[in-house]
Motif scaffolding. Structure first.
Motif, PDB file in Angstrom:
ATOM      1  N   PRO A  49       0.662  -1.209   0.118  1.00 34.59           N
ATOM      2  CA  PRO A  49       0.142  -0.042  -0.075  1.00 34.59           C
ATOM      3  C   PRO A  49       0.805   1.171   0.145  1.00 34.59           C
ATOM      4  CG  PRO A  49      -0.024  -1.054   2.038  1.00 34.59           C
ATOM      5  CD  PRO A  49       0.785  -1.868   1.175  1.00 34.59           C
ATOM      6  N   MET A  50       0.536   2.309  -0.657  1.00 33.38           N
ATOM      7  CA  MET A  50       1.025   3.337  -0.689  1.00 33.38           C
ATOM      8  C   MET A  50       0.703   4.255   0.411  1.00 33.38           C
ATOM      9  SD  MET A  50       2.801   3.730  -3.534  1.00 33.38           S
ATOM     10  CE  MET A  50       3.341   5.373  -3.439  1.00 33.38           C
ATOM     11  N   LEU A  51       1.645   5.167   0.898  1.00 36.02           N
ATOM     12  CA  LEU A  51       1.489   5.872   2.094  1.00 36.02           C
ATOM     13  C   LEU A  51       0.527   6.962   2.129  1.00 36.02           C
ATOM     14  CD1 LEU A  51       5.154   5.813   3.494  1.00 36.02           C
ATOM     15  CD2 LEU A  51       3.135   4.601   4.323  1.00 36.02           C
ATOM     16  N   SER A  52      -0.117   7.696   3.017  1.00 42.06           N
ATOM     17  CA  SER A  52      -0.820   8.881   2.532  1.00 42.06           C
ATOM     18  C   SER A  52      -0.650  10.004   3.676  1.00 42.06           C
ATOM     19  CB  SER A  52      -2.445   8.468   2.502  1.00 42.06           C
ATOM     20  OG  SER A  52      -2.726   7.979   3.698  1.00 42.06           O
ATOM     21  N   THR A  55       2.802  10.751   6.274  1.00 40.64           N
ATOM     22  CA  THR A  55       3.272   9.488   6.418  1.00 40.64           C
ATOM     23  C   THR A  55       4.259   9.258   5.045  1.00 40.64           C
ATOM     24  OG1 THR A  55       1.730   8.217   5.716  1.00 40.64           O
ATOM     25  CG2 THR A  55       1.822   8.409   8.013  1.00 40.64           C
ATOM     26  N   ILE A  56       3.800   9.969   4.078  1.00 42.36           N
ATOM     27  CA  ILE A  56       4.403   9.867   2.648  1.00 42.36           C
ATOM     28  C   ILE A  56       5.929  10.460   2.900  1.00 42.36           C
ATOM     29  CG2 ILE A  56       2.714  10.354   1.433  1.00 42.36           C
ATOM     30  CD1 ILE A  56       3.513  13.036   0.643  1.00 42.36           C
ATOM     31  N   PHE A  57       6.256  11.137   3.774  1.00 47.41           N
ATOM     32  CA  PHE A  57       7.692  11.664   4.023  1.00 47.41           C
ATOM     33  C   PHE A  57       8.562  10.488   4.837  1.00 47.41           C
ATOM     34  CE2 PHE A  57       5.148  15.433   3.527  1.00 47.41           C
ATOM     35  CZ  PHE A  57       5.941  16.037   2.294  1.00 47.41           C
ATOM     36  N   GLN A  58       8.031   9.238   5.344  1.00 47.17           N
ATOM     37  CA  GLN A  58       8.743   8.210   6.048  1.00 47.17           C
ATOM     38  C   GLN A  58       9.494   7.784   4.648  1.00 47.17           C
ATOM     39  OE1 GLN A  58       6.043   5.571   7.600  1.00 47.17           O
ATOM     40  NE2 GLN A  58       5.217   6.831   9.113  1.00 47.17           N
ATOM     41  N   THR A  59      10.892   7.251   5.162  1.00 50.08           N
ATOM     42  CA  THR A  59      11.729   6.642   4.151  1.00 50.08           C
ATOM     43  C   THR A  59      12.027   5.083   4.639  1.00 50.08           C
ATOM     44  OG1 THR A  59      13.699   7.489   5.546  1.00 50.08           O
ATOM     45  CG2 THR A  59      12.959   8.920   3.941  1.00 50.08           C
ATOM     46  N   ILE A  60      11.090   4.643   5.766  1.00 49.13           N
ATOM     47  CA  ILE A  60      11.266   3.168   6.012  1.00 49.13           C
ATOM     48  C   ILE A  60       9.921   2.554   5.774  1.00 49.13           C
ATOM     49  CG2 ILE A  60      11.784   1.656   7.930  1.00 49.13           C
ATOM     50  CD1 ILE A  60      13.574   3.792   9.015  1.00 49.13           C
ATOM     51  N   HIS A  61       9.553   2.303   4.655  1.00 48.99           N
ATOM     52  CA  HIS A  61       8.342   1.387   4.427  1.00 48.99           C
ATOM     53  C   HIS A  61       8.551   0.772   3.151  1.00 48.99           C
ATOM     54  CE1 HIS A  61       4.268   1.109   2.800  1.00 48.99           C
ATOM     55  NE2 HIS A  61       3.852   1.170   4.082  1.00 48.99           N
ATOM     56  N   PRO A  62       8.029  -0.488   3.010  1.00 50.39           N
ATOM     57  CA  PRO A  62       8.309  -1.184   1.571  1.00 50.39           C
ATOM     58  C   PRO A  62       7.801  -0.613   0.402  1.00 50.39           C
ATOM     59  CG  PRO A  62       6.876  -2.594   3.235  1.00 50.39           C
ATOM     60  CD  PRO A  62       7.154  -1.153   3.873  1.00 50.39           C
ATOM     61  N   CYS A  63       6.979   0.551   0.316  1.00 49.54           N
ATOM     62  CA  CYS A  63       6.765   1.249  -0.781  1.00 49.54           C
ATOM     63  C   CYS A  63       8.080   1.814  -1.355  1.00 49.54           C
ATOM     64  CB  CYS A  63       5.554   1.988  -0.750  1.00 49.54           C
ATOM     65  SG  CYS A  63       5.616   3.604   0.267  1.00 49.54           S
ATOM     66  N   GLU A  64       8.752   2.415  -0.276  1.00 45.87           N
ATOM     67  CA  GLU A  64      10.263   3.104  -0.494  1.00 45.87           C
ATOM     68  C   GLU A  64      11.344   2.062  -0.860  1.00 45.87           C
ATOM     69  OE1 GLU A  64      11.063   6.084  -0.558  1.00 45.87           O
ATOM     70  OE2 GLU A  64       9.002   6.809  -0.252  1.00 45.87           O
ATOM     71  N   ASP A  65      11.039   0.863   0.037  1.00 46.90           N
ATOM     72  CA  ASP A  65      12.301  -0.057  -0.353  1.00 46.90           C
ATOM     73  C   ASP A  65      12.440  -0.717  -1.611  1.00 46.90           C
ATOM     74  OD1 ASP A  65      13.082   0.832   2.368  1.00 46.90           O
ATOM     75  OD2 ASP A  65      12.147  -1.007   3.222  1.00 46.90           O
ATOM     76  N   TYR A  66      11.005  -1.060  -2.155  1.00 42.91           N
ATOM     77  CA  TYR A  66      11.197  -1.742  -3.459  1.00 42.91           C
ATOM     78  C   TYR A  66      10.318  -0.820  -4.641  1.00 42.91           C
ATOM     79  CZ  TYR A  66      12.184  -5.398  -0.028  1.00 42.91           C
ATOM     80  OH  TYR A  66      12.610  -5.858   1.076  1.00 42.91           O
ATOM     81  N   SER A  67      10.530   0.596  -4.565  1.00 42.88           N
ATOM     82  CA  SER A  67      10.253   1.263  -5.674  1.00 42.88           C
ATOM     83  C   SER A  67      11.330   1.489  -6.541  1.00 42.88           C
ATOM     84  CB  SER A  67       9.345   2.485  -5.212  1.00 42.88           C
ATOM     85  OG  SER A  67      10.541   3.324  -4.367  1.00 42.88           O
ATOM     86  N   ILE A  68      11.204   1.520  -7.759  1.00 43.96           N
ATOM     87  CA  ILE A  68      12.235   2.116  -8.823  1.00 43.96           C
ATOM     88  C   ILE A  68      12.129   3.423  -9.301  1.00 43.96           C
ATOM     89  CG2 ILE A  68      13.524   1.235 -10.793  1.00 43.96           C
ATOM     90  CD1 ILE A  68      13.737  -0.697  -8.601  1.00 43.96           C
TER      91      ILE A  68
END
Length: 78
Positions: A49-52, A55-68
């Motif tokens: 799931p995308m953050l909203s 929380t979109i400014f968090q850098t520790i989340h799978p949507c950040e870790d596995y985005s290209i």
């Protein structure tokens, strides 16, 4: 110094510096893509799931870790 007071510009050195940076970014991008592929192979069908909101400014989340590209920008500096 050249005639306008700037340090001499070495085009070969600038090219090599930019090429080295580009190669490093490409190598990082390949690793990130491999990490993403491995994650999705292991978690087949999983939707991250995308953050909203703030929380979109968090850098520790799978949507950040596995985005290209994950936190890396392919950029050139001339």
């Amino acid at each position: 110094m050249n005639t306008v007071g700037f340090p001499a510009f070495d085009p070969k050195q600038a090219y090599e510096t930019n090429l080295d940076a580009l190669v490093a970014q490409i190598e990082t991008r390949v690793i990130l893509a491999g990490n993403s592929e491995a994650y999705f192979c292991k978690h087949s069908g999983n939707i991250i799931p995308m953050l909203s909101g703030a929380t979109i400014f968090q850098t520790i989340h799978p949507c950040e870790d596995y985005s290209i590209p994950s936190h890396s920008n392919l950029s050139f500096h001339f």
